[in-house]
Enzyme design. Sequence first.
Site, PDB file in Angstrom:
ATOM      1  N   HIS A 103      27.171  -3.218 -18.953  1.00  0.00           N
ATOM      2  CA  HIS A 103      26.301  -2.589 -17.947  1.00  0.00           C
ATOM      3  C   HIS A 103      25.196  -3.562 -17.466  1.00  0.00           C
ATOM      4  O   HIS A 103      25.011  -3.780 -16.286  1.00  0.00           O
ATOM      5  CB  HIS A 103      25.604  -1.367 -18.555  1.00  0.00           C
ATOM      6  CG  HIS A 103      26.522  -0.416 -19.268  1.00  0.00           C
ATOM      7  ND1 HIS A 103      27.321   0.514 -18.631  1.00  0.00           N
ATOM      8  CD2 HIS A 103      26.756  -0.250 -20.596  1.00  0.00           C
ATOM      9  CE1 HIS A 103      27.993   1.202 -19.530  1.00  0.00           C
ATOM     10  NE2 HIS A 103      27.678   0.781 -20.724  1.00  0.00           N
TER      11      HIS A 103
HETATM   12  O1  RIB Z   1      24.000   3.577 -20.428  1.00  0.00           O
HETATM   13  C1  RIB Z   1      24.061   2.187 -20.586  1.00  0.00           C
HETATM   14  C2  RIB Z   1      22.695   1.620 -20.721  1.00  0.00           C
HETATM   15  O2  RIB Z   1      22.068   2.186 -21.874  1.00  0.00           O
HETATM   16  C3  RIB Z   1      22.680   0.103 -20.963  1.00  0.00           C
HETATM   17  O3  RIB Z   1      21.518  -0.448 -20.395  1.00  0.00           O
HETATM   18  C4  RIB Z   1      22.633  -0.007 -22.456  1.00  0.00           C
HETATM   19  O4  RIB Z   1      22.013  -1.212 -22.908  1.00  0.00           O
HETATM   20  C5  RIB Z   1      21.751   1.161 -22.812  1.00  0.00           C
HETATM   21  O5  RIB Z   1      20.391   0.760 -22.621  1.00  0.00           O
END
Ligand code: RIB
Length: 347
Positions: free
Chosen positions: A269
């Site tokens: 992500h």
């Molecule tokens: O949902 C994914 C996000 O939540 C990413 O940024 C992961 O690192 C957590 O922070």
Amino acid sequence: MTLPVFADVDTGVDDAMALVYLLASADADLVGIASTAGNVDVHQVCRNNLGLMELCRVDVPVSKGAEQPLRTPLRTAEDTHGPQGLGYATLPATDRQPTSHDSAEAWVRAAHAHPGELVAIAVGPLTNLALALRREPALPRLLRRLVIMGGAFDYRGNTTPVAEWNVSVDPEAASEVFNSWNKAWEGEAPKHLPIVLGLNITEDIAMTPALLARLATEAGSTSTPMSEHDERGRRSTASNPLIAVLEDAMRFYFEFHFDDGEGYLAHLHDPLAAAVALDPDLVRCRAAAMDVELTGTLTRGMTIADWSNRWGREPNALIGVGVDPQVFFDRFITRVGAFARRLGSHS
Ligand code: RIB
Ligand code: CA
């Protein structure tokens, strides 16, 4: 052209990979890191950020943010990112210390130091960005670009059936951030809107053992074969110090995704947000008015995009709707591989 970049992270496995990507990018000058409570508590996030700077042999100021979300007791995600937030990885000891000012202040100072030029990513809960906006309401005008990893648009959540982790941990902060943008431009058309990357696009970026092996090769490192058949927690044997840390971090993350029914892979992500911050053309976006549900019994923390303008509001976000994973991974592997190789040659 080198861009001044500010990163607000809740380091975590993918946050760490996003920071490494920024450090590995010649077009980025990472000028500050804000530690936000999320995947682990803010003290651990801070330790992870300082330890990562030690490993990468760079001096980027790391600030510590609020201990708690604006209104909701902190929840953390050790099941996803490991007891200390970096899976099975251990970082080198360091005597580095965080800045004496907090993360909200770090946001404001970085924006004032680079007016109109600062590129920022927020890839954890938006607690400290919301506090920064309270302190400096003109922040949206001072930023050249903001990329937020958060939410899920017409897509299921990963924390509740409808809510994504970063928004779910601090929905009030997310709502304040998303509703601050047009206020800051007081009647003018905003020069730029935040780019918001939800799970609907970030889950297209799936790291696999094969891609991780490609990264090790690019770094001139040996690599550790990885599969769901391995005994849990097998440690990396990679010859390169950074690859070894990334392999140990990723193995925990692979195991979590496998147990969650997603396959032996890991969604990157935050590295996507970092890559988009340096090159927004990596993703296709649609402008829309968006907001966060705060009071829904079942839907608190859900992000809603008003694609058909039912609310009659001005758009306040550019929402990511398409990406080519191969283009991302080619760039990620080229940059991080070369960075790891250089680091390995000094150790
Ligand atoms: O949902 C994914 C996000 O939540 C990413 O940024 C992961 O690192 C957590 O922070
Ligand atoms: Ca994160």
